[in-house]
Motif scaffolding. Structure first.
Motif, PDB file in Angstrom:
ATOM      1  N   THR A  32       0.833  -1.217   0.000  1.00 28.17           N
ATOM      2  CA  THR A  32       0.000   0.000   0.000  1.00 28.17           C
ATOM      3  C   THR A  32       0.866   1.266   0.000  1.00 28.17           C
ATOM      4  OG1 THR A  32      -0.179  -0.022   2.410  1.00 28.17           O
ATOM      5  CG2 THR A  32      -1.918  -1.166   1.186  1.00 28.17           C
ATOM      6  N   GLY A  33       1.961   1.236  -0.761  1.00 27.85           N
ATOM      7  CA  GLY A  33       2.847   2.399  -0.861  1.00 27.85           C
ATOM      8  C   GLY A  33       2.417   3.329  -1.985  1.00 27.85           C
ATOM      9  N   HIS A  37      -1.510   3.654  -4.280  1.00 28.81           N
ATOM     10  CA  HIS A  37      -2.484   4.757  -4.279  1.00 28.81           C
ATOM     11  C   HIS A  37      -2.986   5.009  -5.702  1.00 28.81           C
ATOM     12  CE1 HIS A  37      -0.955   5.434  -0.247  1.00 28.81           C
ATOM     13  NE2 HIS A  37      -1.950   6.277  -0.056  1.00 28.81           N
ATOM     14  N   ASP A  56      -0.500  -4.929   3.898  1.00 23.00           N
ATOM     15  CA  ASP A  56       0.867  -4.384   3.894  1.00 23.00           C
ATOM     16  C   ASP A  56       1.550  -4.875   5.161  1.00 23.00           C
ATOM     17  OD1 ASP A  56       2.166  -1.564   2.365  1.00 23.00           O
ATOM     18  OD2 ASP A  56       3.189  -2.425   4.091  1.00 23.00           O
ATOM     19  N   ASP A  58       3.441  -3.199   6.828  1.00 23.84           N
ATOM     20  CA  ASP A  58       3.498  -2.019   7.686  1.00 23.84           C
ATOM     21  C   ASP A  58       2.063  -1.687   8.128  1.00 23.84           C
ATOM     22  OD1 ASP A  58       3.474   0.664   8.565  1.00 23.84           O
ATOM     23  OD2 ASP A  58       5.273   1.125   7.398  1.00 23.84           O
ATOM     24  N   LYS A  60       0.700   0.576  10.161  1.00 20.36           N
ATOM     25  CA  LYS A  60       0.255   1.980  10.115  1.00 20.36           C
ATOM     26  C   LYS A  60      -0.123   2.358   8.682  1.00 20.36           C
ATOM     27  CE  LYS A  60       1.928   6.534  11.569  1.00 20.36           C
ATOM     28  NZ  LYS A  60       2.639   7.201  10.497  1.00 20.36           N
ATOM     29  N   ARG A  61       0.704   1.910   7.753  1.00 17.82           N
ATOM     30  CA  ARG A  61       0.472   2.271   6.359  1.00 17.82           C
ATOM     31  C   ARG A  61      -0.829   1.656   5.823  1.00 17.82           C
ATOM     32  NH1 ARG A  61       5.524   2.418   2.332  1.00 17.82           N
ATOM     33  NH2 ARG A  61       6.241   3.817   3.935  1.00 17.82           N
ATOM     34  N   GLU A  64      -3.863   3.551   7.295  1.00  7.17           N
ATOM     35  CA  GLU A  64      -4.109   4.853   6.657  1.00  7.17           C
ATOM     36  C   GLU A  64      -4.667   4.670   5.247  1.00  7.17           C
ATOM     37  OE1 GLU A  64      -0.335   6.806   6.949  1.00  7.17           O
ATOM     38  OE2 GLU A  64      -0.616   7.263   9.079  1.00  7.17           O
ATOM     39  N   PHE A  65      -4.108   3.693   4.552  1.00  4.14           N
ATOM     40  CA  PHE A  65      -4.549   3.395   3.189  1.00  4.14           C
ATOM     41  C   PHE A  65      -6.024   2.948   3.197  1.00  4.14           C
ATOM     42  CE2 PHE A  65      -4.817   0.765  -0.642  1.00  4.14           C
ATOM     43  CZ  PHE A  65      -4.080   1.480  -1.568  1.00  4.14           C
ATOM     44  N   THR A  76      -2.034  -7.404   7.701  1.00  2.00           N
ATOM     45  CA  THR A  76      -0.574  -7.330   7.636  1.00  2.00           C
ATOM     46  C   THR A  76      -0.012  -8.707   7.246  1.00  2.00           C
ATOM     47  OG1 THR A  76      -0.488  -7.771   9.995  1.00  2.00           O
ATOM     48  CG2 THR A  76      -0.291  -5.457   9.321  1.00  2.00           C
ATOM     49  N   GLN A 192      11.058   4.983   0.246  1.00  2.00           N
ATOM     50  CA  GLN A 192      10.439   4.696  -1.043  1.00  2.00           C
ATOM     51  C   GLN A 192      11.443   4.798  -2.197  1.00  2.00           C
ATOM     52  OE1 GLN A 192       7.414   7.529  -2.080  1.00  2.00           O
ATOM     53  NE2 GLN A 192       6.787   6.407  -3.906  1.00  2.00           N
TER      54      GLN A 192
END
Ligand SMILES: NC(=O)c1ccc[n+]([C@@H]2O[C@H](COP(=O)([O-])OP(=O)(O)OC[C@H]3O[C@@H](n4cnc5c(N)ncnc54)[C@H](O)[C@@H]3O)[C@@H](O)[C@H]2O)c1
Length: 370
Positions: A32-33, A37, A56, A58, A60-61, A64-65, A76, A192
């Protein structure tokens, strides 16, 4: 191919495809980097597709995604996602090194797979992915995203129809400048960008990151590669080439000379040092009946063509190439209809073999046959 629309203003689906439109493809996104998006924004606009889950490593990522795109199912652990989520297909948007293991898991779970480029880190893994997808009978595509340009689709159509005559000479480049300028932020402080500079983080450098695109782009109208000769260079970056915990050892400039199976010669180059370019792709095809120039900085949907009449070259003419479906649209339609579209894993694996040959050529300073 089940999609029409090339050379037309709007994309028209075939009758068969329209009949399938009542089915909603349920898609999960893995990774989800940054690119995810863009992918999910595009998939959510496609009639017939519903993004149902995200994963993901991650937490947190992915949270948010999930919030941003309204996805309640957030994971995860990809194995749990496959156990718990009812989905038909996945799009794999994790870093390059994760493509092979994630794709094999998705295929084993019976999912159709769109995988980001490069398909894998070596040709052996890429061919294994292609063979596994074929054996499982799942739709498989690799996101060579510059095929979304109707100009390259039209160039391929013209080349295949013989309108260019025999293609003798090819020149192509893909230039970025983010190591020299800050148009995409500061790479020195951004994971990234940092993982893309490190082989230990699973990067094949500029060659694997964007060289893979221009090799596909240049080869699409011409055919398969017969041999390559490649020079790679990694320029010094930072003290001891270490930054943010990453060893910055991946190549950042590549120059390739190639021969195609039809005998055409090519020069293909790519770099991350070409300031002020942000993201520039260009292709020149010189045939004995016509020549073509595509410059994506100018347009994704027009090309220039100069035809030869008798021995006279006609002036460059601008050709409107209309619209073409994106890879995302092609993938969803392929899942809906069960009809495989391009670029498939076999194409991704063929280009991966060219990448392997480029590394071997650079290592041994010799031309490598494919
Ligand atoms: N087709 C294109 O034009 C295009 C453009 C940009 C990126 N890409 C490709 O997309 C992929 C992702 O690039 P990005 O720019 O989004 O990178 P990124 O670093 O922004 O994001 C990658 C994400 O994947 C997650 N991740 C890592 N390992 C994972 C795993 N095993 N399972 C699930 N998630 C995992 C990371 O935590 C991160 O959130 C790369 O393969 C890249 O080459 C393609």
């Amino acid at each position: 191919m089940c999609l029409e629309g090339l050379g037309k203003k709007s994309i028209v689906l075939s009758k068969k495809a329209c009949e399938f439109r009542c089915y909603m493809v349920k898609l999960a996104v893995i990774g989800t980097g940054g690119m995810a998006h863009h992918q999910v924004e595009s998939f959510q606009k496609i009639e017939g597709c519903r993004v149902v889950a995200a994963c993901d490593i991650d937490e947190k990522r992915v949270c948010e995604f999930g919030k941003k795109f309204g996805l309640e199912a957030r994971y995860t652990d990809v194995d749990r996602l496959f156990e718990e989520v009812d989905c038909d297909a996945v799009t794999i948007v994790a870093p390059d090194a994760a493509h092979h293991p994630l794709t094999l898991k998705a295929i084993a779970a019976g999912k159709h797979v769109l995988c980001e480029k490069p398909l894998a880190l070596c040709a052996k893994d890429a061919h294994e992915m292609s063979t596994a997808a074929e054996a499982a009978g799942v739709i498989n595509m690799v996101n060579f995203s510059y095929r979304n340009s109707s100009a390259i689709q039209m160039a391929s159509k013209l080349a295949r129809s013989g309108e260019l005559g025999t293609i003798r000479h090819v020149h192509a480049h893909y230039l970025q400048g983010w190591l020299a300028q800050d148009d995409w932020g500061f790479w020195e402080t951004s994971p990234q960008w940092l993982w893309r500079l490190s082989t230990k983080a699973g990067s094949m450098g500029v060659l694997g990151d964007i060289g893979v695109h221009i090799l596909d782009f240049a080869g699409m109208p011409v055919g398969s590669y017969r041999s390559v000769n490649c020079k790679l260079k990694t320029f010094d970056k930072g003290e001891n080439n270490l930054m943010g915990g990453y060893e910055l050892d991946a190549n950042d400039s590549a120059i390739i000379t190639a021969e195609f199976s039809n005998g055409a010669l090519a020069t293909i180059h790519t770099t991350r040092w070409a300031q002020p370019h942000s993201n520039s792709l260009r292709l020149n095809l010189y045939g004995d009946m016509a020549s073509i120039e595509i410059d994506l900085d100018e347009s994704y949907s027009t090309l220039k063509i100069s035809r030869i009449l008798g021995r006279k070259s006609m002036p460059w003419e601008k050709l409107d190439c209309g619209a073409t479906p994106s890879n995302f649209q092609r993938f969803i339609l392929a899942v809906e209809t069960g009809v495989q579209d391009q670029p498939d894993f076999a194409r991704g694996a063929a280009i991966q073999s060219v990448l392997d040959a480029c590394f071997e050529s650079d290592r041994n300073d010799k031309t490598v046959a494919l």
